[in-house]
Design an enzyme around this catalytic site. Sequence first.
Site, PDB file in Angstrom:
ATOM      1  N   THR A  34       0.943  -1.176  -0.265  1.00 49.78           N
ATOM      2  CA  THR A  34      -0.249   0.445  -0.062  1.00 49.78           C
ATOM      3  C   THR A  34       1.233   1.165  -0.211  1.00 49.78           C
ATOM      4  OG1 THR A  34       0.379  -0.139   2.439  1.00 49.78           O
ATOM      5  CG2 THR A  34      -1.538  -1.620   1.158  1.00 49.78           C
ATOM      6  N   HIS A  35       0.894   2.256  -0.449  1.00 50.69           N
ATOM      7  CA  HIS A  35       1.111   3.557  -0.583  1.00 50.69           C
ATOM      8  C   HIS A  35       2.653   3.271  -1.145  1.00 50.69           C
ATOM      9  CE1 HIS A  35      -1.104   5.607   2.055  1.00 50.69           C
ATOM     10  NE2 HIS A  35      -0.830   4.427   2.576  1.00 50.69           N
TER      11      HIS A  35
ATOM     12  N   SER B 187      18.297  -0.848 -26.025  1.00 53.81           N
ATOM     13  CA  SER B 187      18.540   0.906 -26.402  1.00 53.81           C
ATOM     14  C   SER B 187      19.269   0.530 -27.610  1.00 53.81           C
ATOM     15  CB  SER B 187      18.747   0.884 -24.719  1.00 53.81           C
ATOM     16  OG  SER B 187      19.856   2.148 -25.207  1.00 53.81           O
TER      17      SER B 187
ATOM     18  N   LYS C   2      20.282  -2.796 -21.686  1.00 54.00           N
ATOM     19  CA  LYS C   2      19.124  -2.277 -21.493  1.00 54.00           C
ATOM     20  C   LYS C   2      18.384  -2.893 -21.926  1.00 54.00           C
ATOM     21  CE  LYS C   2      17.458   1.798 -20.549  1.00 54.00           C
ATOM     22  NZ  LYS C   2      17.206   2.143 -19.126  1.00 54.00           N
TER      23      LYS C   2
ATOM     24  N   GLU D 154       4.931   0.636 -21.504  1.00 54.90           N
ATOM     25  CA  GLU D 154       5.029   1.711 -21.387  1.00 54.90           C
ATOM     26  C   GLU D 154       3.853   2.831 -21.971  1.00 54.90           C
ATOM     27  OE1 GLU D 154       9.151   3.398 -20.258  1.00 54.90           O
ATOM     28  OE2 GLU D 154       9.082   1.497 -21.464  1.00 54.90           O
TER      29      GLU D 154
END
Length: 467
Positions: A165-166, A287, A293, A300
């Site tokens: 949570t949070h 990348s 990467k 996204e």
Amino acid sequence: MAENNTDTKSSNQMWGGRFASGPDAIMEEINASIGFDKKLFAQDIRGSIAHATMLAHQGIISAEDKDKIVHGLNTILSEIESGNFEFSRQLEDIHMNVEARLATLIGPAAGRLHTARSRNDQVALDFRLWVKEELQKTEQMLTGLIAAFLDRAEEHAESVMPGFTHLQTAQPVTFGHHCMAYVEMFGRDRSRVRHAIEHLDESPIGAAALAGTGYPIDRHMTAKALGFREPTRNSIDTVSDRDFAIEFLSIAAIAGMHLSRLAEEIVIWSTPQFGFVRLSDAFSTGSSIMPQKKNPDAAELVRAKTGRINGSLVALLTIMKGLPLAYSKDMQEDKEQVFDAAESLELAIAAMTGMVRDMTVNTARMKAAAGSGYSTATDLADWLVREAGLPFRDAHHVTGRAVALAESKGCDLAELPLSDLQAIHPDITDKVYDVLTVEASVASRKSFGGTAPSEVRRQIAFWRARN
Ligand code: ARG
């Protein structure tokens, strides 16, 4: 901009009787919808065939003319499907493009097709049919995504991970339980889709321009032929209503919001810092400069598609807001919003289904993270309530002191020696260590809908039977 300025000055063949000259080039450009509504060609032709068949059945046109019309429309359908149809912007939209071609193909009989109908009920019909099919496709795609989550949940009914949570470690949960949260979310989306199909399942054709018609048409016949439950009941509402499109967009916006939350979690989980999942090569990119990467681009982009879908919803709500009854040309702007959102939603669901099925789950990383951050503190408090008879608030306080001590020593709760725990509360015994492991913590949460593996399996069985 308009490509040619000269041809447009001839008077329109559909309403030329009233007009001395054709439209200005800019008028043609702002008015034409063929660039996007050609997507509705199959629905337009289906609707026209049903309409012509009904007109002949009712004795409004001859059987001979109907046969010519139906034959001509089927020819046009194959011309468009095979890419041999020339769409013209001067003919404004799909309805007039098809009708003009029909006139070329079959002559004067084509002029009888538009009896007892208007483009207002025609476009309402075509668009409804399109949205209905899109909703059916969405329902199937959501079912595929739900199935992917059910499989991952089953595989990981016992895999412990931190629940947050949070975005702060809260209590241990299982990865299967987390997957099932998404099953609930996409299951609600799917039931919204089903309700929307029921809502829109009324046939608009026969409302004509807005007032109905004096011809003895049979709207129940066309409704049935087109697969609708029944005809709409108010001709004014019929040509001015776009709720079905707005409902589609609302559902898409809610589903998109769900997809964006999943996308965000995948982005976080796949960072080296979390390392909970590894995306397959098929659903990630590299990348061009940093060789190490592996980027979650698909996730996204799914996250970003939500912005487009929300934009479409707000656009159409705004287009419809304040429009007087019945039809206004503003409503022509409905289609691009829905087409764009539908494409985004389909892609987003497909990409997510692939990612969820393909990703590798690192159960060791998840388990290690589940044990850190004092995630079993609530279990210690619950133990004090259950075994030592403390009120929960007191148990919370005692546990808080144990957490503070562990923190100052730089160790986990389970690593505190019994003497330390007893110094905080004398009733603590070595039995307490049984509940301080993450496995014991999740196994104990057997409440209905809780994270215990037994409960997760029950929910999986529920959803498998539900489909
Ligand atoms: N292209 C129009 C639309 O998409 C069709 C209906 C036109 N009706 C009219 N009365 N101009 O809304």
